[in-house]
Structure formats: structure tokens, C-alpha cells
Design a protein around this motif. Sequence first.
Motif, PDB file in Angstrom:
ATOM      1  N   UNK A   1      -0.188  -6.487   6.685  1.00  4.18           N
ATOM      2  CA  UNK A   1      -0.989  -6.124   5.512  1.00  4.18           C
ATOM      3  C   UNK A   1      -1.922  -7.269   5.120  1.00  4.18           C
ATOM      4  N   UNK A   2      -1.367  -8.464   5.073  1.00  2.65           N
ATOM      5  CA  UNK A   2      -2.139  -9.635   4.651  1.00  2.65           C
ATOM      6  C   UNK A   2      -3.260  -9.928   5.638  1.00  2.65           C
TER       7      UNK A   2
ATOM      8  N   UNK B   1      -6.884  -9.314  12.817  1.00  5.04           N
ATOM      9  CA  UNK B   1      -5.627  -9.413  13.563  1.00  5.04           C
ATOM     10  C   UNK B   1      -5.638 -10.472  14.654  1.00  5.04           C
ATOM     11  N   UNK B   2      -6.794 -11.001  14.988  1.00  8.09           N
ATOM     12  CA  UNK B   2      -6.853 -12.000  16.054  1.00  8.09           C
ATOM     13  C   UNK B   2      -6.610 -13.418  15.547  1.00  8.09           C
ATOM     14  N   UNK B   3      -6.556 -13.600  14.237  1.00  7.78           N
ATOM     15  CA  UNK B   3      -6.369 -14.941  13.669  1.00  7.78           C
ATOM     16  C   UNK B   3      -4.910 -15.375  13.827  1.00  7.78           C
TER      17      UNK B   3
END
Length: 57
Positions: free
Chosen positions: A36-37, A42-44
Amino acid sequence: MSTKNSGSGTIVRPDSDQILLLSQRPYRVLGTLREQILYSNTTIEVEKAQLDQVLEW
């Protein structure tokens, strides 16, 4: 029809990777709180300690 000069100025926008758009309606992805955060990024790579610090804020 006449045209009036309404002023002058400069429009500055951040780089694309620094822009975040927020919906007016709440949206939650299916998954964990971590997902969620980090939704839409999503790649970080983020350490758990960093997420814990964000949640404490």
C-alpha cells in the motif's frame, strides 16, 4: 475580438519521476501494508526501518 495581455511568468514542473497524482477517491491495492505504502512505485528498494519511520510520523 481583442486579445489582452493578462500577465507573464514561468511555469515550472518537476521531472516526471518526482510527480505523484492522487485520486480524489480512496484506493487500496490488495496486498500488504508495505505494498500500500509503495503503490505505484513498486521498483523502489526501501528498507523496513525506513517504512517504520514513515509510519511513526
